[in-house]
Scaffold this active site. Structure first.
Site, PDB file in Angstrom:
ATOM      1  CG  MET A  36      -1.337   1.313   1.787  1.00  0.00           C
ATOM      2  SD  MET A  36      -2.073   1.174   3.454  1.00  0.00           S
ATOM      3  CE  MET A  36      -3.661   0.492   3.072  1.00  0.00           C
ATOM      4  CG  ASN A  37       2.021   3.962  -2.947  1.00  0.00           C
ATOM      5  OD1 ASN A  37       1.915   2.914  -3.545  1.00  0.00           O
ATOM      6  ND2 ASN A  37       1.992   5.116  -3.586  1.00  0.00           N
ATOM      7  CG  ASP A  38       0.218   8.104  -2.691  1.00  0.00           C
ATOM      8  OD1 ASP A  38       1.244   7.698  -2.142  1.00  0.00           O
ATOM      9  OD2 ASP A  38       0.217   8.797  -3.716  1.00  0.00           O
ATOM     10  CG  PHE A  97       0.334   6.447 -10.711  1.00  0.00           C
ATOM     11  CD1 PHE A  97       0.453   5.067 -10.839  1.00  0.00           C
ATOM     12  CD2 PHE A  97       1.483   7.213 -10.874  1.00  0.00           C
ATOM     13  CE1 PHE A  97       1.679   4.452 -11.111  1.00  0.00           C
ATOM     14  CE2 PHE A  97       2.718   6.619 -11.140  1.00  0.00           C
ATOM     15  CZ  PHE A  97       2.819   5.246 -11.259  1.00  0.00           C
ATOM     16  CB  SER A  98      -2.591   9.188  -6.106  1.00  0.00           C
ATOM     17  OG  SER A  98      -1.937   8.289  -5.255  1.00  0.00           O
ATOM     18  NE  ARG A 166       3.465  11.857  -9.462  1.00  0.00           N
ATOM     19  CZ  ARG A 166       4.569  12.313 -10.056  1.00  0.00           C
ATOM     20  NH1 ARG A 166       4.593  12.509 -11.365  1.00  0.00           N
ATOM     21  NH2 ARG A 166       5.646  12.592  -9.351  1.00  0.00           N
ATOM     22  CG  ASP A 167      -0.750  12.334  -7.418  1.00  0.00           C
ATOM     23  OD1 ASP A 167      -0.905  11.238  -7.986  1.00  0.00           O
ATOM     24  OD2 ASP A 167       0.341  12.702  -6.938  1.00  0.00           O
ATOM     25  CD  GLU A 222       5.015  12.328  -5.821  1.00  0.00           C
ATOM     26  OE1 GLU A 222       5.210  11.622  -6.818  1.00  0.00           O
ATOM     27  OE2 GLU A 222       5.239  11.945  -4.662  1.00  0.00           O
ATOM     28  CD1 TRP A 304       7.357   8.354  -1.523  1.00  0.00           C
ATOM     29  CD2 TRP A 304       7.546   6.202  -2.095  1.00  0.00           C
ATOM     30  NE1 TRP A 304       6.207   7.984  -2.177  1.00  0.00           N
ATOM     31  CE2 TRP A 304       6.301   6.674  -2.541  1.00  0.00           C
ATOM     32  CE3 TRP A 304       7.873   4.867  -2.327  1.00  0.00           C
ATOM     33  CZ2 TRP A 304       5.384   5.880  -3.220  1.00  0.00           C
ATOM     34  CZ3 TRP A 304       6.964   4.065  -3.003  1.00  0.00           C
ATOM     35  CH2 TRP A 304       5.733   4.573  -3.439  1.00  0.00           C
TER      36      TRP A 304
HETATM   37  C1  FRU Z   1       3.026   9.616  -4.218  1.00  0.00           C
HETATM   38  C2  FRU Z   1       2.938   9.019  -5.594  1.00  0.00           C
HETATM   39  C3  FRU Z   1       1.901   9.751  -6.419  1.00  0.00           C
HETATM   40  C4  FRU Z   1       1.513   8.724  -7.431  1.00  0.00           C
HETATM   41  C5  FRU Z   1       1.578   7.456  -6.630  1.00  0.00           C
HETATM   42  C6  FRU Z   1       1.966   6.236  -7.401  1.00  0.00           C
HETATM   43  O1  FRU Z   1       3.503   8.755  -3.234  1.00  0.00           O
HETATM   44  O2  FRU Z   1       4.207   9.066  -6.208  1.00  0.00           O
HETATM   45  O3  FRU Z   1       2.346  10.964  -6.972  1.00  0.00           O
HETATM   46  O4  FRU Z   1       0.255   8.958  -7.984  1.00  0.00           O
HETATM   47  O5  FRU Z   1       2.498   7.676  -5.584  1.00  0.00           O
HETATM   48  O6  FRU Z   1       1.802   5.070  -6.642  1.00  0.00           O
END
Ligand code: FRU
Length: 489
Positions: A36-38, A97-98, A166-167, A222, A304
């Site tokens: 898991m990330n964001d 992505f996010s 992104r995001d 981001e 990270w």
């Molecule tokens: C932030 C990020 C976002 C991106 C996502 C990819 O941690 O780099 O900018 O959308 O993670 O997993």
């Protein structure tokens, strides 16, 4: 449903249920299985809080981004739902992505995310191209829009890169339109935030460059978020490649900008910039507006640069406990959502205890708890609270009063890599009295200093047998303690 999503759902169903609840955090969201990330799509929809997350079900490292999905009625007790998105289209084959979520006027739920694809350059090398895409659903299953992507290179202002775009974070404006902010890179290589508008959530148009970095705070920004809280405008971003100063640490940070919003030009001018969390593990926050008007923030409780997975653990990464945000005197105050109090059990209280040297108190121990420590008086240079402690491990939170600093020391927190384990940070709102609210949930500590003026989130993947708590003072401190176990059945 695509074959790829079906496969992910089948895989997580088989593997996720093999992870025992006792091997996960008790009330912090962790991935059903894998990485898991964001946080993504944090929102309130038809009576439930929804949280999606950057998700690789197949392994405990970052790869092939899907969207995982959980729901909750109270932000502490979460239920796993099947994965919501897989990178199963040509335009998002490198990853979903996010992004964020919102309810449409016809009551469907809209997910807006960054679709990542590859482009082959003349020399044969490949690079990522980022566009924005949407999917709609009923809170359980989602269908990607047939006209995706909805924002591409042609919707960028001059000089902005299609590699870093992104995001999207979406909200509904008072004028009835949907708006979203998106992270972007202008020609100078640093960050900027773009604002887009849509009447229906599907057809989007560029409005303005909402805010610019101009190489001041890291590079690419981001995960932007933009809102008005207690009458003040707040922009949040997660900048990459920051260099440390008195406010920030090296590498990826999460920061907020206070400023004024020019509604005619759609430009945000900031005059103050602060860090959101000064612990070792905090990134990519996202906020939502709850039904009752609270602005609630969640974030990835990981970094990270120090994402070290304990061997054999089938899940990796978790979220912070959601926090309520308020703006007071031009700064954000954060507090754990009040719903945690419904799970308080076995209260223990001590008043006016003297701490000299090393002290422990009966009943003050454990790895899943909510504890408040007030230093009501005394005379000392350093005061340390050491948690998750046994003979081998401990994680320390220290007040270095003589230096006006806080120190977090994760040297003995089970790390087996040479990543930074100590963080020393200035106390940003100088004070005479100290009040610390400490939330522990097995593998994490979140410390709210003086009613959330400053917050520190840190993880430690050590044996749960390390459950002692001690207090160490180089002079004398008079403390009041209040501690509750958190029992989320
Ligand atoms: C932030 C990020 C976002 C991106 C996502 C990819 O941690 O780099 O900018 O959308 O993670 O997993």
């Amino acid at each position: 449903m695509s074959e790829m999503l079906e496969k992910a759902r089948k895989y997580e169903d088989e593997q996720g249920k093999q992870i025992k609840a006792e091997d996960r955090p008790a009330f912090h969201v962790s991935p059903y299985v894998g990485w898991m990330n964001d946080p993504n799509g944090f929102s309130y929809y038809q009576g439930e809080y929804h949280l999606f997350y950057q998700y690789n079900p197949y392994d405990t490292h970052w790869d092939s981004m899907h969207w995982g999905h959980v729901v909750s009625k109270d932000l502490l007790h979460w239920e796993y739902l099947p994965a919501a998105l897989a990178p199963d289209e040509d335009y998002d084959k490198i990853g979903c992505f996010s992004g964020s979520a919102i309810e449409l006027d016809d009551s469907r739920q809209l997910l807006m995310y960054t679709a990542v694809d590859h482009e082959t350059l003349e020399d044969g090398s490949k690079r990522d191209i980022q566009t924005q895409a949407v999917a709609v659903g009923d809170g359980r299953d989602y269908v990607k829009y047939e006209k995706n992507p909805v924002l591409t290179e042609k919707d960028l202002p001059e000089g902005a890169s299609k590699v870093d775009f992104r995001d999207p974070k979406i909200w509904k404006g008072k004028d009835g339109n949907f708006y979203c902010v998106i992270g972007s890179r202008p020609a100078d290589g640093s960050g900027q935030i773009l604002l887009y508008r849509s009447a229906n959530g599907f057809d989007w148009e560029f409005v303005s460059i909402l805010a610019e970095n101009k190489k001041r705070f890291g590079k690419m920004w981001e995960c932007p978020d933009f809102f008005c809280l207690n009458g003040a405008y707040v922009l949040i971003t997660s900048p990459q490649d920051l260099s440390a100063d008195e406010e920030f640490h090296n590498g990826n940070n999460s920061v907020y900008y206070m400023g004024s919003y020019d509604k005619n030009q759609h430009m945000f001018h900031y005059d103050a910039v602060y860090s959101l969390d000064d612990g070792l593990d905090f990134y990519a926050p996202q906020t939502m507006l709850a039904d009752d008007g609270r602005r609630i923030m969640i974030a990835w409780m990981q970094s990270w640069d120090s994402n070290i997975r304990p061997e054999g653990q089938k899940w990796s990464g978790m979220m912070i406990l959601p926090r309520e945000l308020k703006v007071k005197d031009g700064k954000i105050l954060q507090s754990p959502v009040r719903e945690i109090e419904n799970y308080h059990r076995n209260g223990v209280r001590y008043e006016k205890q003297e701490v000299q040297g090393t002290c422990r108190f009966d009943g003050i121990k454990g790895r899943v708890l909510d504890m408040t420590v007030e230093i009501a008086g005394g005379d000392f240079g350093e005061f340390t609270i050491s948690v998750a402690q046994n003979e081998q491990f401990h994680t320390d939170f220290s007040i270095l009063q003589h230096k006006n600093r806080i120190e977090i020391d994760g040297t003995y927190s089970g790390m087996v890599r040479d990543a930074s384990a100590i963080r020393r940070v200035k106390v940003k709102s100088p004070c005479k009295k100290w009040k610390l609210r400490i939330i522990l949930d097995k593998y994490s500590m979140e410390v709210f200093l003086n009613d959330g003026q400053q917050v520190f989130s840190t993880t430690f993947y050590t044996s749960l047998e390390a459950d002692q708590i001690s207090f160490v003072c180089d002079g004398k401190a008079i403390v009041n303690l209040e501690k509750y176990d958190i029992v989320v059945a």
